[in-house]
Design an enzyme around this catalytic site. Structure first.
Site, PDB file in Angstrom:
ATOM      1  N   ASP A   1      -5.117 -32.502 -16.307  1.00  0.00           N
ATOM      2  CA  ASP A   1      -4.689 -32.172 -14.949  1.00  0.00           C
ATOM      3  C   ASP A   1      -3.994 -30.824 -15.012  1.00  0.00           C
ATOM      4  O   ASP A   1      -3.452 -30.435 -16.046  1.00  0.00           O
ATOM      5  CB  ASP A   1      -3.737 -33.241 -14.382  1.00  0.00           C
ATOM      6  CG  ASP A   1      -3.785 -33.313 -12.852  1.00  0.00           C
ATOM      7  OD1 ASP A   1      -4.246 -34.329 -12.319  1.00  0.00           O
ATOM      8  OD2 ASP A   1      -3.373 -32.321 -12.195  1.00  0.00           O
TER       9      ASP A   1
ATOM     10  N   ASP B   1      -6.743 -26.378 -16.324  1.00  0.00           N
ATOM     11  CA  ASP B   1      -7.248 -25.950 -15.014  1.00  0.00           C
ATOM     12  C   ASP B   1      -8.766 -26.032 -15.129  1.00  0.00           C
ATOM     13  O   ASP B   1      -9.385 -25.278 -15.890  1.00  0.00           O
ATOM     14  CB  ASP B   1      -6.790 -24.520 -14.716  1.00  0.00           C
ATOM     15  CG  ASP B   1      -7.312 -24.027 -13.366  1.00  0.00           C
ATOM     16  OD1 ASP B   1      -8.288 -24.615 -12.845  1.00  0.00           O
ATOM     17  OD2 ASP B   1      -6.766 -23.039 -12.852  1.00  0.00           O
ATOM     18  N   VAL B   2      -9.365 -26.928 -14.396  1.00  0.00           N
ATOM     19  CA  VAL B   2     -10.796 -27.190 -14.566  1.00  0.00           C
ATOM     20  C   VAL B   2     -11.690 -26.043 -14.099  1.00  0.00           C
ATOM     21  O   VAL B   2     -12.905 -26.091 -14.305  1.00  0.00           O
ATOM     22  CB  VAL B   2     -11.241 -28.505 -13.865  1.00  0.00           C
ATOM     23  CG1 VAL B   2     -10.699 -29.721 -14.580  1.00  0.00           C
ATOM     24  CG2 VAL B   2     -10.868 -28.493 -12.394  1.00  0.00           C
TER      25      VAL B   2
ATOM     26  N   ASN C   1     -13.638 -35.360 -12.228  1.00  0.00           N
ATOM     27  CA  ASN C   1     -13.164 -35.929 -10.967  1.00  0.00           C
ATOM     28  C   ASN C   1     -12.217 -35.029 -10.187  1.00  0.00           C
ATOM     29  O   ASN C   1     -12.062 -35.201  -8.976  1.00  0.00           O
ATOM     30  CB  ASN C   1     -12.486 -37.274 -11.318  1.00  0.00           C
ATOM     31  CG  ASN C   1     -11.593 -37.783 -10.239  1.00  0.00           C
ATOM     32  OD1 ASN C   1     -12.087 -38.273  -9.219  1.00  0.00           O
ATOM     33  ND2 ASN C   1     -10.284 -37.663 -10.412  1.00  0.00           N
TER      34      ASN C   1
ATOM     35  N   TYR D   1     -16.060 -28.122   1.229  1.00  0.00           N
ATOM     36  CA  TYR D   1     -15.941 -29.411   0.519  1.00  0.00           C
ATOM     37  C   TYR D   1     -17.288 -30.134   0.521  1.00  0.00           C
ATOM     38  O   TYR D   1     -17.785 -30.579  -0.513  1.00  0.00           O
ATOM     39  CB  TYR D   1     -14.866 -30.257   1.205  1.00  0.00           C
ATOM     40  CG  TYR D   1     -14.595 -31.586   0.538  1.00  0.00           C
ATOM     41  CD1 TYR D   1     -13.618 -31.709  -0.440  1.00  0.00           C
ATOM     42  CD2 TYR D   1     -15.325 -32.727   0.881  1.00  0.00           C
ATOM     43  CE1 TYR D   1     -13.362 -32.930  -1.053  1.00  0.00           C
ATOM     44  CE2 TYR D   1     -15.083 -33.947   0.276  1.00  0.00           C
ATOM     45  CZ  TYR D   1     -14.099 -34.052  -0.688  1.00  0.00           C
ATOM     46  OH  TYR D   1     -13.859 -35.261  -1.296  1.00  0.00           O
TER      47      TYR D   1
ATOM     48  N   LYS E   1     -19.751 -30.961  -2.712  1.00  0.00           N
ATOM     49  CA  LYS E   1     -20.111 -32.307  -3.145  1.00  0.00           C
ATOM     50  C   LYS E   1     -21.633 -32.494  -3.161  1.00  0.00           C
ATOM     51  O   LYS E   1     -22.170 -33.225  -4.004  1.00  0.00           O
ATOM     52  CB  LYS E   1     -19.448 -33.345  -2.233  1.00  0.00           C
ATOM     53  CG  LYS E   1     -17.914 -33.338  -2.321  1.00  0.00           C
ATOM     54  CD  LYS E   1     -17.417 -33.519  -3.738  1.00  0.00           C
ATOM     55  CE  LYS E   1     -15.909 -33.676  -3.821  1.00  0.00           C
ATOM     56  NZ  LYS E   1     -15.430 -33.853  -5.199  1.00  0.00           N
TER      57      LYS E   1
ATOM     58  N   THR F   1      -5.646 -42.143  -0.968  1.00  0.00           N
ATOM     59  CA  THR F   1      -4.991 -41.366  -2.035  1.00  0.00           C
ATOM     60  C   THR F   1      -4.204 -40.231  -1.394  1.00  0.00           C
ATOM     61  O   THR F   1      -4.383 -39.934  -0.210  1.00  0.00           O
ATOM     62  CB  THR F   1      -6.024 -40.725  -2.994  1.00  0.00           C
ATOM     63  OG1 THR F   1      -6.707 -39.679  -2.273  1.00  0.00           O
ATOM     64  CG2 THR F   1      -7.026 -41.715  -3.520  1.00  0.00           C
TER      65      THR F   1
HETATM   66  N1  LIG Z   1      -9.643 -39.570  -1.418  1.00  0.00           N
HETATM   67  C1  LIG Z   1     -10.831 -39.663  -0.858  1.00  0.00           C
HETATM   68  O1  LIG Z   1     -10.983 -40.148   0.257  1.00  0.00           O
HETATM   69  C2  LIG Z   1     -12.051 -39.179  -1.584  1.00  0.00           C
HETATM   70  C3  LIG Z   1     -13.318 -39.564  -1.106  1.00  0.00           C
HETATM   71  C4  LIG Z   1     -14.452 -39.116  -1.771  1.00  0.00           C
HETATM   72  C5  LIG Z   1     -14.309 -38.299  -2.875  1.00  0.00           C
HETATM   73  N2  LIG Z   1     -13.067 -37.939  -3.313  1.00  0.00           N
HETATM   74  C6  LIG Z   1     -12.995 -37.077  -4.478  1.00  0.00           C
HETATM   75  O2  LIG Z   1     -12.330 -37.776  -5.518  1.00  0.00           O
HETATM   76  C7  LIG Z   1     -11.698 -36.855  -6.397  1.00  0.00           C
HETATM   77  C8  LIG Z   1     -10.258 -37.249  -6.577  1.00  0.00           C
HETATM   78  O3  LIG Z   1      -9.634 -37.253  -5.323  1.00  0.00           O
HETATM   79  P1  LIG Z   1      -8.225 -37.956  -5.052  1.00  0.00           P
HETATM   80  O4  LIG Z   1      -8.294 -38.454  -3.677  1.00  0.00           O
HETATM   81  O5  LIG Z   1      -7.885 -38.877  -6.158  1.00  0.00           O
HETATM   82  O6  LIG Z   1      -7.277 -36.647  -5.060  1.00  0.00           O
HETATM   83  P2  LIG Z   1      -5.761 -36.423  -5.493  1.00  0.00           P
HETATM   84  O7  LIG Z   1      -5.307 -35.204  -4.754  1.00  0.00           O
HETATM   85  O8  LIG Z   1      -4.969 -37.683  -5.361  1.00  0.00           O
HETATM   86  O9  LIG Z   1      -5.874 -36.070  -7.039  1.00  0.00           O
HETATM   87  C9  LIG Z   1      -6.547 -34.923  -7.482  1.00  0.00           C
HETATM   88  C10 LIG Z   1      -5.963 -34.492  -8.827  1.00  0.00           C
HETATM   89  O10 LIG Z   1      -6.693 -33.329  -9.244  1.00  0.00           O
HETATM   90  C11 LIG Z   1      -5.773 -32.399  -9.784  1.00  0.00           C
HETATM   91  N3  LIG Z   1      -6.317 -31.048  -9.670  1.00  0.00           N
HETATM   92  C12 LIG Z   1      -6.476 -30.293  -8.558  1.00  0.00           C
HETATM   93  N4  LIG Z   1      -6.945 -29.075  -8.880  1.00  0.00           N
HETATM   94  C13 LIG Z   1      -7.104 -29.068 -10.235  1.00  0.00           C
HETATM   95  C14 LIG Z   1      -7.538 -28.091 -11.164  1.00  0.00           C
HETATM   96  N5  LIG Z   1      -7.911 -26.865 -10.784  1.00  0.00           N
HETATM   97  N6  LIG Z   1      -7.574 -28.428 -12.468  1.00  0.00           N
HETATM   98  C15 LIG Z   1      -7.194 -29.668 -12.877  1.00  0.00           C
HETATM   99  N7  LIG Z   1      -6.760 -30.619 -12.060  1.00  0.00           N
HETATM  100  C16 LIG Z   1      -6.707 -30.320 -10.745  1.00  0.00           C
HETATM  101  C17 LIG Z   1      -4.519 -32.578  -8.933  1.00  0.00           C
HETATM  102  O11 LIG Z   1      -3.363 -32.056  -9.602  1.00  0.00           O
HETATM  103  C18 LIG Z   1      -4.485 -34.094  -8.746  1.00  0.00           C
HETATM  104  O12 LIG Z   1      -3.755 -34.719  -9.789  1.00  0.00           O
HETATM  105  C19 LIG Z   1     -11.896 -35.468  -5.763  1.00  0.00           C
HETATM  106  O13 LIG Z   1     -12.991 -34.836  -6.372  1.00  0.00           O
HETATM  107  C20 LIG Z   1     -12.190 -35.810  -4.315  1.00  0.00           C
HETATM  108  O14 LIG Z   1     -12.939 -34.794  -3.690  1.00  0.00           O
HETATM  109  C21 LIG Z   1     -11.942 -38.371  -2.707  1.00  0.00           C
END
Ligand SMILES: NC(=O)c1ccc[n+]([C@@H]2O[C@H](COP(=O)([O-])OP(=O)(O)OC[C@H]3O[C@@H](n4cnc5c(N)ncnc54)[C@H](O)[C@@H]3O)[C@@H](O)[C@H]2O)c1
Length: 261
Positions: free
Chosen positions: A44, A65-66, A92, A160, A164, A195
């Site tokens: 992370d 940093d991904v 993710n 976004y 995706k 989340t």
């Molecule tokens: N929450 C939803 O409704 C939902 C629905 C479909 C898909 N998603 C996808 O699921 C994944 C996770 O989402 P979430 O809801 O758990 O989000 P979240 O914001 O709770 O967690 C995301 C994490 O990614 C980390 N992050 C952000 N930028 C980063 C970087 N450059 N390098 C490394 N880490 C980084 C953040 O610090 C955080 O810990 C994402 O790809 C999101 O697009 C989420």
């Protein structure tokens, strides 16, 4: 809601790399994969939450940093050097910032930032993970896409959604290309999940939240543990013939026309 606590230990001895490990879906998945016996490498950009996740799982934290190719390479190398294999990559990490909106209002900087974090990152993580998996003759890659890669929304977040869609197409292609190397690549397509990412977006705009809820047949958002359970399935040999899919975990949204009142 069903109890999704693991009843089996399908991942004993496997090494899993999870990006975005500190929060939401990533954190729930770290817990689930560890409970199923995997060594979990938590990546992370947020050092505090990422470290906490790793400590809880008895795993390794690598601040990453991904969007940075060298840091991503170092992440997978650390996983291999520490545990001797890279069996599972859950790519993710993602963002959903408020300045990514309708195409009419979204600037090029916001467009590019979202593409970098959501799509380029998956390219970099797959590029780094696949050589280890090819050498082993085994691996499962799960890339987080979204149901928005499958369905259009009038409440647009244009970059976004496009990112995706890219994750989905890239995952399909990689799943086909590397199938005979023993590597499976699937795109996970969650529906809306409760989340911080979603809460932040909807706290600012309750009308937007209500507008989305009405389309979900089950009438609620998913919990992160429900998505983590799907990741554990895709990571394990229970899904040995599941490859190159857009694996929907969406409460029926993509199948619905009219939802229950
Ligand atoms: N929450 C939803 O409704 C939902 C629905 C479909 C898909 N998603 C996808 O699921 C994944 C996770 O989402 P979430 O809801 O758990 O989000 P979240 O914001 O709770 O967690 C995301 C994490 O990614 C980390 N992050 C952000 N930028 C980063 C970087 N450059 N390098 C490394 N880490 C980084 C953040 O610090 C955080 O810990 C994402 O790809 C999101 O697009 C989420």
């Amino acid at each position: 809601m069903t109890d999704t606590s693991p009843v089996c230990r399908r991942l004993v001895g496997r090494t899993a790399v999870v990006t975005g490990a500190g929060s939401g879906i990533g954190l729930a998945t770290v817990r689930r994969l560890a409970a199923e016996g995997a060594h979990v490498v938590c990546a992370d950009v947020d050092e505090v939450s990422g470290k906490a996740a790793a400590e809880e799982a008895g795993g390794l934290f690598v601040r990453t940093d991904v969007t940075d190719a060298e840091e991503v390479e170092a992440l997978f190398k650390a996983a291999f050097d520490t545990y001797g294999s890279v069996d599972i990559a859950f790519n993710n990490a993602g963002i959903s910032p408020p300045d990514d909106d309708s195409i009419l209002d979204t600037g090029l900087e916001a467009w590019r930032r979202v593409q970098e974090v959501n799509l380029t990152s998956v390219f970099l993580c797959c590029k780094a993970a696949i050589p280890y998996m090819r050498a082993q003759g085994r691996g499962s890659i799960i890339n987080t896409a979204s149901f928005v890669a499958r369905m259009g929304a009038a409440t647009s977040q244009i970059s976004y959604t496009a990112s995706k869609g890219g994750v989905l197409a890239m995952s399909r292609e990689l799943g086909v290309q590397f199938a005979r190397d023993g590597i499976r690549v699937n795109a996970l397509c969650p529906g809306p999940v409760n989340t911080p990412l979603l809460q932040e977006l909807f706290a600012k705009d309750p009308e937007r939240a209500a507008r989305r809820l009405v389309h979900i047949p089950v009438g609620r958002f998913a919990e992160p543990t429900e998505i983590a359970a799907a990741v554990a399935f895709l990571a394990s040999d229970d899904s040995s013939f599941v490859n190159a899919t857009d694996f929907l975990v969406d409460g029926g949204i993509a199948g619905a026309y009219v939802t229950p009142v």
